[in-house]
Write an enzyme that holds these catalytic residues in place. Sequence first.
Site, mmCIF file in Angstrom:
data_model
loop_
_atom_site.group_PDB
_atom_site.id
_atom_site.type_symbol
_atom_site.label_atom_id
_atom_site.label_comp_id
_atom_site.label_asym_id
_atom_site.label_seq_id
_atom_site.Cartn_x
_atom_site.Cartn_y
_atom_site.Cartn_z
ATOM 1 N N ASN A 166 67.192 14.724 -30.676
ATOM 2 C CA ASN A 166 67.313 13.446 -31.379
ATOM 3 C C ASN A 166 68.289 13.620 -32.540
ATOM 4 O O ASN A 166 67.963 14.244 -33.547
ATOM 5 C CB ASN A 166 65.926 13.007 -31.884
ATOM 6 C CG ASN A 166 65.986 11.727 -32.702
ATOM 7 O OD1 ASN A 166 66.980 11.008 -32.692
ATOM 8 N ND2 ASN A 166 64.904 11.447 -33.421
ATOM 9 N N LYS A 176 69.363 11.413 -34.510
ATOM 10 C CA LYS A 176 69.037 10.501 -35.613
ATOM 11 C C LYS A 176 70.312 9.806 -36.114
ATOM 12 O O LYS A 176 71.183 9.479 -35.327
ATOM 13 C CB LYS A 176 68.281 11.235 -36.720
ATOM 14 C CG LYS A 176 67.030 11.933 -36.179
ATOM 15 C CD LYS A 176 66.103 12.405 -37.265
ATOM 16 C CE LYS A 176 64.879 13.074 -36.648
ATOM 17 N NZ LYS A 176 63.875 13.413 -37.672
ATOM 18 N N HIS A 228 59.248 6.294 -32.840
ATOM 19 C CA HIS A 228 59.456 7.464 -33.695
ATOM 20 C C HIS A 228 58.887 7.176 -35.079
ATOM 21 O O HIS A 228 58.949 6.048 -35.574
ATOM 22 C CB HIS A 228 60.948 7.806 -33.794
ATOM 23 C CG HIS A 228 61.206 9.117 -34.449
ATOM 24 N ND1 HIS A 228 61.193 9.266 -35.820
ATOM 25 C CD2 HIS A 228 61.464 10.348 -33.940
ATOM 26 C CE1 HIS A 228 61.442 10.539 -36.119
ATOM 27 N NE2 HIS A 228 61.606 11.210 -35.004
ATOM 28 N N GLU A 253 59.807 7.637 -38.006
ATOM 29 C CA GLU A 253 60.701 7.035 -39.001
ATOM 30 C C GLU A 253 60.779 5.522 -38.812
ATOM 31 O O GLU A 253 60.912 4.770 -39.781
ATOM 32 C CB GLU A 253 62.082 7.688 -38.910
ATOM 33 C CG GLU A 253 62.068 9.109 -39.445
ATOM 34 C CD GLU A 253 63.126 10.017 -38.845
ATOM 35 O OE1 GLU A 253 63.102 11.219 -39.171
ATOM 36 O OE2 GLU A 253 63.954 9.545 -38.046
ATOM 37 N N GLU A 261 54.656 14.226 -32.753
ATOM 38 C CA GLU A 261 55.416 14.656 -33.919
ATOM 39 C C GLU A 261 54.603 14.407 -35.183
ATOM 40 O O GLU A 261 54.530 13.263 -35.653
ATOM 41 C CB GLU A 261 56.731 13.871 -34.015
ATOM 42 C CG GLU A 261 57.727 14.168 -32.922
ATOM 43 C CD GLU A 261 59.127 13.713 -33.321
ATOM 44 O OE1 GLU A 261 60.024 14.563 -33.337
ATOM 45 O OE2 GLU A 261 59.305 12.534 -33.630
ATOM 46 N N GLY A 294 61.614 17.245 -40.479
ATOM 47 C CA GLY A 294 62.664 17.418 -41.470
ATOM 48 C C GLY A 294 62.214 18.118 -42.740
ATOM 49 O O GLY A 294 62.955 18.180 -43.712
ATOM 50 N N SER A 321 60.418 20.131 -36.801
ATOM 51 C CA SER A 321 61.038 21.377 -37.279
ATOM 52 C C SER A 321 60.993 22.493 -36.232
ATOM 53 O O SER A 321 60.733 23.656 -36.551
ATOM 54 C CB SER A 321 60.402 21.835 -38.598
ATOM 55 O OG SER A 321 60.597 20.861 -39.608
ATOM 56 N N GLY A 341 64.981 17.730 -33.717
ATOM 57 C CA GLY A 341 65.756 16.966 -34.688
ATOM 58 C C GLY A 341 66.989 17.720 -35.134
ATOM 59 O O GLY A 341 67.951 17.880 -34.394
ATOM 60 N N GLY A 342 66.952 18.232 -36.363
ATOM 61 C CA GLY A 342 68.133 18.854 -36.962
ATOM 62 C C GLY A 342 68.754 19.958 -36.137
ATOM 63 O O GLY A 342 69.982 20.094 -36.079
#
Length: 251
Positions: free
Chosen positions: A9, A11, A95, A97, A167, A173, A212, A233-234
Amino acid sequence: MRRPMVAGNWKMHGTRASVAELINGLSNLALPSGVEVAVFPPSLYISQVVDGLEGKSITVGAQNSAVEPAQGALTGEIAPSQLIDAGCGLVLIGHSERRQIIGENDEVLNRKFAAAQACGLKPVLCVGETLEEREAGKTLEIVGRQLGSIIEAFGVEAFANAVIAYEPVWAIGTGLTASPQQAQDVHAAIRAQLAAKNAEVARNVQLLYGGSVKAANAAELFGMPDIDGGLIGGASLNADEFGAICRAAGN
């Protein structure tokens, strides 16, 4: 037998230049044949990613879609039918967020889930609890409610053509990660909730962990019996790191 899945993802990250660089890195990865790999770029770059990954065994998904399946007068939204036309096969629904920041509730997410499936777009339903909810011992209650909203609306059979991603909001994050056993406990509860209605659906649905996930912790997480891969994610913004996570899923 369930096939492992690793989904990236991206984002709200990327420019045409950085997306082109990431596509190039992904194109050069040696991905394990037994793992389903997907990426979710920002909607602006979906066509660039679809074109750039043509011929590669990577599915492109969308991070969001509209509550109505077809084109129409809904300014600023993208219909699931348009995402299919653009080359998407998956879409993230719910999600954290979007739940926490945008304020999407279960009713809205149910409509998005149904609209996606109506067009042949496979939803990846995201569920998870906040730190306050975990500390209050409400993790399974919250996750169960989020999952139950779809089951009550459409029946558990809806998950025969969907993916579920757990999640924990507190691990997204932040660098914090649920321990493999903490993640497994929630995944097992999700599968048990589905199994109470339909054992075959429960047995076959892919359950992903997100929060993470990195190359360093992926193998231990993916080694749990009810964790079928990850929503990354990241770490998915680095092709080499993402490739290492995919290989961990393949093992």
